[in-house]
Design a protein around this motif. Sequence first.
Motif, PDB file in Angstrom:
ATOM      1  N   TYR A  40       0.840  -1.196   0.000  1.00  0.00           N
ATOM      2  CA  TYR A  40       0.000   0.000   0.000  1.00  0.00           C
ATOM      3  C   TYR A  40       0.874   1.245   0.000  1.00  0.00           C
ATOM      4  O   TYR A  40       1.514   1.570   1.005  1.00  0.00           O
ATOM      5  N   LEU A  41       0.901   1.935  -1.140  1.00  0.00           N
ATOM      6  CA  LEU A  41       1.702   3.149  -1.292  1.00  0.00           C
ATOM      7  C   LEU A  41       0.808   4.332  -1.661  1.00  0.00           C
ATOM      8  O   LEU A  41       1.147   5.152  -2.510  1.00  0.00           O
ATOM      9  N   ASP A  42      -0.346   4.401  -1.009  1.00  0.00           N
ATOM     10  CA  ASP A  42      -1.266   5.510  -1.256  1.00  0.00           C
ATOM     11  C   ASP A  42      -1.627   6.223   0.042  1.00  0.00           C
ATOM     12  O   ASP A  42      -2.674   6.853   0.147  1.00  0.00           O
ATOM     13  N   GLY A  43      -0.734   6.134   1.029  1.00  0.00           N
ATOM     14  CA  GLY A  43      -0.970   6.827   2.291  1.00  0.00           C
ATOM     15  C   GLY A  43      -0.923   8.331   2.158  1.00  0.00           C
ATOM     16  O   GLY A  43      -1.333   9.050   3.072  1.00  0.00           O
ATOM     17  N   ASN A  44      -0.440   8.835   1.017  1.00  0.00           N
ATOM     18  CA  ASN A  44      -0.484  10.273   0.756  1.00  0.00           C
ATOM     19  C   ASN A  44      -1.855  10.701   0.249  1.00  0.00           C
ATOM     20  O   ASN A  44      -2.074  11.886  -0.009  1.00  0.00           O
ATOM     21  N   SER A  45      -2.775   9.757   0.105  1.00  0.00           N
ATOM     22  CA  SER A  45      -4.179  10.065  -0.184  1.00  0.00           C
ATOM     23  C   SER A  45      -5.085   9.641   0.965  1.00  0.00           C
ATOM     24  O   SER A  45      -5.955  10.391   1.385  1.00  0.00           O
ATOM     25  N   LEU A  46      -4.881   8.421   1.473  1.00  0.00           N
ATOM     26  CA  LEU A  46      -5.642   7.922   2.609  1.00  0.00           C
ATOM     27  C   LEU A  46      -4.775   6.967   3.398  1.00  0.00           C
ATOM     28  O   LEU A  46      -4.356   5.925   2.879  1.00  0.00           O
ATOM     29  N   GLY A  47      -4.498   7.312   4.640  1.00  0.00           N
ATOM     30  CA  GLY A  47      -3.675   6.469   5.482  1.00  0.00           C
ATOM     31  C   GLY A  47      -4.377   5.191   5.892  1.00  0.00           C
ATOM     32  O   GLY A  47      -5.612   5.078   5.863  1.00  0.00           O
ATOM     33  N   VAL A  48      -3.595   4.204   6.299  1.00  0.00           N
ATOM     34  CA  VAL A  48      -4.099   2.906   6.733  1.00  0.00           C
ATOM     35  C   VAL A  48      -4.802   3.036   8.091  1.00  0.00           C
ATOM     36  O   VAL A  48      -4.487   3.910   8.897  1.00  0.00           O
ATOM     37  N   LEU A  49      -5.748   2.143   8.335  1.00  0.00           N
ATOM     38  CA  LEU A  49      -6.503   2.141   9.590  1.00  0.00           C
ATOM     39  C   LEU A  49      -5.626   1.721  10.766  1.00  0.00           C
ATOM     40  O   LEU A  49      -5.091   0.615  10.790  1.00  0.00           O
ATOM     41  N   PRO A  50      -5.461   2.572  11.788  1.00  0.00           N
ATOM     42  CA  PRO A  50      -4.780   2.146  13.013  1.00  0.00           C
ATOM     43  C   PRO A  50      -5.642   1.131  13.765  1.00  0.00           C
ATOM     44  O   PRO A  50      -6.871   1.268  13.840  1.00  0.00           O
ATOM     45  N   ALA A  51      -5.002   0.135  14.326  1.00  0.00           N
ATOM     46  CA  ALA A  51      -5.731  -0.983  14.918  1.00  0.00           C
ATOM     47  C   ALA A  51      -6.595  -0.586  16.113  1.00  0.00           C
ATOM     48  O   ALA A  51      -7.584  -1.268  16.422  1.00  0.00           O
ATOM     49  N   VAL A  52      -6.252   0.498  16.797  1.00  0.00           N
ATOM     50  CA  VAL A  52      -7.021   0.886  17.987  1.00  0.00           C
ATOM     51  C   VAL A  52      -8.329   1.587  17.654  1.00  0.00           C
ATOM     52  O   VAL A  52      -9.194   1.739  18.519  1.00  0.00           O
ATOM     53  N   VAL A  53      -8.499   2.023  16.421  1.00  0.00           N
ATOM     54  CA  VAL A  53      -9.636   2.887  16.087  1.00  0.00           C
ATOM     55  C   VAL A  53     -10.989   2.183  16.166  1.00  0.00           C
ATOM     56  O   VAL A  53     -11.938   2.739  16.732  1.00  0.00           O
ATOM     57  N   GLU A 347      14.721  18.743  -1.060  1.00  0.00           N
ATOM     58  CA  GLU A 347      13.621  19.141  -1.944  1.00  0.00           C
ATOM     59  C   GLU A 347      12.602  18.026  -2.132  1.00  0.00           C
ATOM     60  O   GLU A 347      11.763  18.109  -3.018  1.00  0.00           O
ATOM     61  N   ARG A 348      12.660  16.993  -1.292  1.00  0.00           N
ATOM     62  CA  ARG A 348      11.779  15.835  -1.476  1.00  0.00           C
ATOM     63  C   ARG A 348      10.879  15.635  -0.274  1.00  0.00           C
ATOM     64  O   ARG A 348      11.331  15.650   0.870  1.00  0.00           O
ATOM     65  N   GLY A 349       9.594  15.426  -0.546  1.00  0.00           N
ATOM     66  CA  GLY A 349       8.667  15.064   0.514  1.00  0.00           C
ATOM     67  C   GLY A 349       8.743  13.573   0.781  1.00  0.00           C
ATOM     68  O   GLY A 349       9.823  12.992   0.804  1.00  0.00           O
ATOM     69  N   SER A 350       7.580  12.921   0.952  1.00  0.00           N
ATOM     70  CA  SER A 350       7.578  11.483   1.259  1.00  0.00           C
ATOM     71  C   SER A 350       6.857  10.695   0.176  1.00  0.00           C
ATOM     72  O   SER A 350       6.201   9.695   0.463  1.00  0.00           O
ATOM     73  N   GLN A 351       6.970  11.147  -1.057  1.00  0.00           N
ATOM     74  CA  GLN A 351       6.397  10.399  -2.169  1.00  0.00           C
ATOM     75  C   GLN A 351       7.358  10.451  -3.343  1.00  0.00           C
ATOM     76  O   GLN A 351       8.257  11.291  -3.401  1.00  0.00           O
ATOM     77  N   ARG A 382       1.891   8.160  -8.799  1.00  0.00           N
ATOM     78  CA  ARG A 382       2.314   8.619  -7.475  1.00  0.00           C
ATOM     79  C   ARG A 382       2.419   7.438  -6.516  1.00  0.00           C
ATOM     80  O   ARG A 382       1.521   6.597  -6.451  1.00  0.00           O
ATOM     81  N   PHE A 383       3.514   7.422  -5.765  1.00  0.00           N
ATOM     82  CA  PHE A 383       3.721   6.395  -4.749  1.00  0.00           C
ATOM     83  C   PHE A 383       4.070   7.099  -3.441  1.00  0.00           C
ATOM     84  O   PHE A 383       5.102   7.766  -3.344  1.00  0.00           O
ATOM     85  N   GLY A 384       3.193   6.958  -2.447  1.00  0.00           N
ATOM     86  CA  GLY A 384       3.420   7.596  -1.158  1.00  0.00           C
ATOM     87  C   GLY A 384       4.013   6.617  -0.160  1.00  0.00           C
ATOM     88  O   GLY A 384       3.536   5.478  -0.035  1.00  0.00           O
ATOM     89  N   PHE A 385       5.034   7.049   0.548  1.00  0.00           N
ATOM     90  CA  PHE A 385       5.741   6.178   1.490  1.00  0.00           C
ATOM     91  C   PHE A 385       5.487   6.660   2.915  1.00  0.00           C
ATOM     92  O   PHE A 385       5.975   7.708   3.325  1.00  0.00           O
ATOM     93  N   THR A 386       4.688   5.887   3.642  1.00  0.00           N
ATOM     94  CA  THR A 386       4.370   6.197   5.030  1.00  0.00           C
ATOM     95  C   THR A 386       5.269   5.347   5.918  1.00  0.00           C
ATOM     96  O   THR A 386       5.043   4.139   6.061  1.00  0.00           O
ATOM     97  N   PRO A 387       6.299   5.924   6.515  1.00  0.00           N
ATOM     98  CA  PRO A 387       7.305   5.143   7.239  1.00  0.00           C
ATOM     99  C   PRO A 387       6.777   4.343   8.419  1.00  0.00           C
ATOM    100  O   PRO A 387       7.427   3.383   8.847  1.00  0.00           O
ATOM    101  N   LEU A 388       5.621   4.699   8.958  1.00  0.00           N
ATOM    102  CA  LEU A 388       5.099   3.965  10.103  1.00  0.00           C
ATOM    103  C   LEU A 388       4.706   2.537   9.736  1.00  0.00           C
ATOM    104  O   LEU A 388       4.706   1.663  10.606  1.00  0.00           O
ATOM    105  N   TYR A 389       4.350   2.302   8.478  1.00  0.00           N
ATOM    106  CA  TYR A 389       3.923   0.942   8.126  1.00  0.00           C
ATOM    107  C   TYR A 389       4.477   0.420   6.808  1.00  0.00           C
ATOM    108  O   TYR A 389       4.239  -0.740   6.451  1.00  0.00           O
TER     109      TYR A 389
END
Length: 408
Positions: A40-53, A347-351, A382-389
């Motif tokens: 899943y490399l679309d966390g820059n559009s919608l992040g993954v569900l945290p398990a506690v939610v 000059e780079r964000g996380s995608q 576009r490929f978003g990289f969310t380092p938490l997961y």
Amino acid sequence: MSDLVVRAGKLDAADELAALRDRFVLDPVSDHAADTAGVYLDGNSLGVLPAVVPDRVADVVRRQWGELRIRSWEESGWWTAPERIGDRIAPLVGAAPGQIVVGDSTSVNVFKAVVAAVRMAREAGGDGRDEILVDATTFPTDGYIARSAARMTGCTLRPVDPAQVPGALSGRTAAVLLNHVDYRTGRLYDLPSLTAAVHAAGAYAVWDLCHSAGALPVGLDGHGVALAVGCTYKYLNGGPGSPAFLYVRRDLQDRFDSPLPGWNSHAEPFGMRPEYEPSAGATRGRVGTPDILSLLALEAALEVWDGVRIEAVRAKSLALTDFFLECVAAYVPAGRVESVTPYAHAERGSQVALRCPDAGDVMERLIARGVVGDFRHPDVLRFGFTPLYVGFADTERAARVLAETLAE
């Protein structure tokens, strides 16, 4: 087994953030099926569900709403949620407590901030401040909102490239609306120097942090940012349509003149007086009744950040995107794709955004194979990289499947 696969395994084994994956609801991966697992490399559009939610939202619905009902405004802390959750976000964007309020959408908060910026600039510099500058490559809604704010305040709107902002500033400039990270290319703009230039010209910078909050250090207080907004459903994983946040620097709060005064931002909200008197502090950014269900889902989601340093997240983000670009260069034939994301870390964000003539079709086929990114018109993958997961094995597999898809 390729050298890149081996390296990915070693990088994951050494990753100090790897254990955070367990805080999220992800596709299960077994040792024998790792090579076919989804990425899943679309966390820059919608992040993954945290398990506690899920359990937390169930409690809000069944107990707080279902049993306590109206008492939950006090007993469950509903009334103070916008500021309390703002204080939870604050360290992730480099802000001290008491300067962020959560509620409404990004678009609504951009409108509040831009109009308030114009009003503050005119208060200090007179009515000659009649121009708003906006990032020429901004996300469309920001442009629409800036245009409407310009009409409302009698300003002209001038789109400019962020790099050209210092030269475009003048005594007419009232407000400048900028993106910290370009949503299409992933380019990170120089927030400290642009903020300093705007403020030196007597104007106010409004920063859109939608693609940087939760992905990299922002340093709002340290860089003297006046106003900022951001969404919470991307790197902050707050859920679809989760409420946005509004930052108002502490020394400007008594001058923040919102174009959307509501009963929730009144100094005496339950006084029900016909005359509006703004509250003190960041609560001036509130408007109407808070959206409690999504607010409290966001509050639960933010627990995944417990014990996490944003600097460590940034370091892993850069390592992941570096590794992805290296894997793409190794696997994809030269000339088939072109990176429009800068290689320079500053000059780079996380995608990573790759230009590809048949990008729409390619992304559809990637998603069918379990590698989820997204497509931006006319030719950007576009490929978003969310380092938490997201891990390094995920990253290598995504590049390899991309190469295979392009070769089909």
